[in-house]
Design a protein around this motif. Structure first.
Motif, PDB file in Angstrom:
ATOM      1  N   CYS A   1      -1.742  -1.985   1.902  1.00  0.00           N
ATOM      2  CA  CYS A   1      -1.477  -0.567   1.649  1.00  0.00           C
ATOM      3  C   CYS A   1      -0.141  -0.127   2.230  1.00  0.00           C
ATOM      4  CB  CYS A   1      -2.623   0.300   2.152  1.00  0.00           C
ATOM      5  SG  CYS A   1      -2.921   0.264   3.931  1.00  0.00           S
TER       6      CYS A   1
ATOM      7  N   ASN B   1      -6.289  -2.885  -7.793  1.00  0.00           N
ATOM      8  CA  ASN B   1      -6.273  -2.258  -6.476  1.00  0.00           C
ATOM      9  C   ASN B   1      -7.270  -1.112  -6.425  1.00  0.00           C
ATOM     10  OD1 ASN B   1      -4.270  -3.844  -5.133  1.00  0.00           O
ATOM     11  ND2 ASN B   1      -2.696  -2.813  -6.326  1.00  0.00           N
TER      12      ASN B   1
ATOM     13  N   LYS C   1      -6.591  -1.933  -1.677  1.00  0.00           N
ATOM     14  CA  LYS C   1      -5.782  -3.033  -2.184  1.00  0.00           C
ATOM     15  C   LYS C   1      -6.661  -4.261  -2.424  1.00  0.00           C
ATOM     16  CE  LYS C   1      -1.767  -1.069  -2.344  1.00  0.00           C
ATOM     17  NZ  LYS C   1      -1.103  -0.872  -3.659  1.00  0.00           N
TER      18      LYS C   1
END
Length: 265
Positions: free
Chosen positions: A103, A39, A81
């Motif tokens: 997110c 991420n 992400k």
């Protein structure tokens, strides 16, 4: 136990330091996994998919960053992400299985919008995700993960081209939540309904979305809590308590795992 329930496991928020332990457990049961999809370096976590090699043939693996440099409403937290996907063959049928994480509340447009769900950053990540999936050109898609939006949030309608597996399961009577009754109130500790796939904060933000030639046979929220002898109505081994019945046993995550059985056409 998770591996005994599934042929493919989508996992989110896995840290690199945890991977060796997870890999050892899954490998012993005949699983392999995709590469790790980070991420952000700040959050030190990401997505992976484990799959049972005897059941699933992986033809290709894909990954996609869904944002770059997104910062939350606090002005400092990176909320980037990613997603990962596998093109698979199962029983001579092809499908794309996608694992993602959008997110969380920190990426709301403001602190007040944590409740309303307004987040241009989450919407933007969802749009990148959907465009990426469409560009991979698969007729059958299984999209599952931690989306960090509820059905009432503005991001949910962006997925209108997909079938919400839990909602379909409730409509067809194929959704189940076979939890025990540890609090002794004569009803299962997990209610069967719209919010059954809730997390620690009771919201439904985890989904299995289906598209194209994928049918739903059943969808289940298994009770993965370890057995526990209650003391004064609480499980002593539980470190974090949220004031919900899930607290009555140690779970593998602050999210409740969702299991879908599908058929490919």
């Amino acid at each position: 136990m998770l591996a005994s329930l599934a042929d493919v496991v989508n996992a989110q928020e896995i840290s690199p330091g945890d991977l060796p332990n997870w890999d050892a457990a899954f490998t012993s049961l005949g699983f392999d996994r995709t590469p790790y999809a980070e991420n952000s370096p700040q959050m030190n976590d990401g997505q992976v998919i484990w799959y049972k090699m005897s059941k699933v043939t992986v033809n290709s693996t894909y990954s996609r960053k869904l944002s770059n440099g997104f910062i939350g409403w606090d002005g400092s937290t990176n909320v980037d992400k990613s997603a990962i996907a596998i093109d698979v063959t199962v029983a001579n049928k092809r499908a794309l299985i996608v694992d993602t994480h959008l997110c969380w509340s920190k990426c709301a447009d403001s602190q007040a919008d944590v409740i309303t769900g307004k987040s241009w950053q989450r919407d933007a990540q969802a749009s990148v995700l959907l465009d990426w999936i469409a560009g991979l050109g698969h007729n059958s898609v299984i999209l599952a993960g931690d989306f960090d939006f509820t059905p009432t949030f503005p991001t949910y309608p962006l997925f209108a081209d997909f079938i919400d597996g839990w909602k379909l399961g409730l409509q067809t009577g194929t959704a189940t939540a076979p939890w025990s009754d540890r609090d002794g109130d004569s009803v299962p500790d997990m209610p069967l309904g719209e919010v059954t796939t809730r997390t620690h904060d009771t919201r439904r933000i985890d989904y299995v979305f289906l598209q194209g030639g994928v049918g739903l046979r059943s969808i289940e929220l298994p009770d993965l809590r370890k057995p526990c002898t209650l003391v004064n109505g609480q499980c002593p081994q539980v470190v974090q308590r949220w004031g919900i019945t899930e607290d009555l046993g140690v779970r593998p995550s602050d999210h409740n795992w969702l299991r879908a059985t599908v058929v490919l056409y």
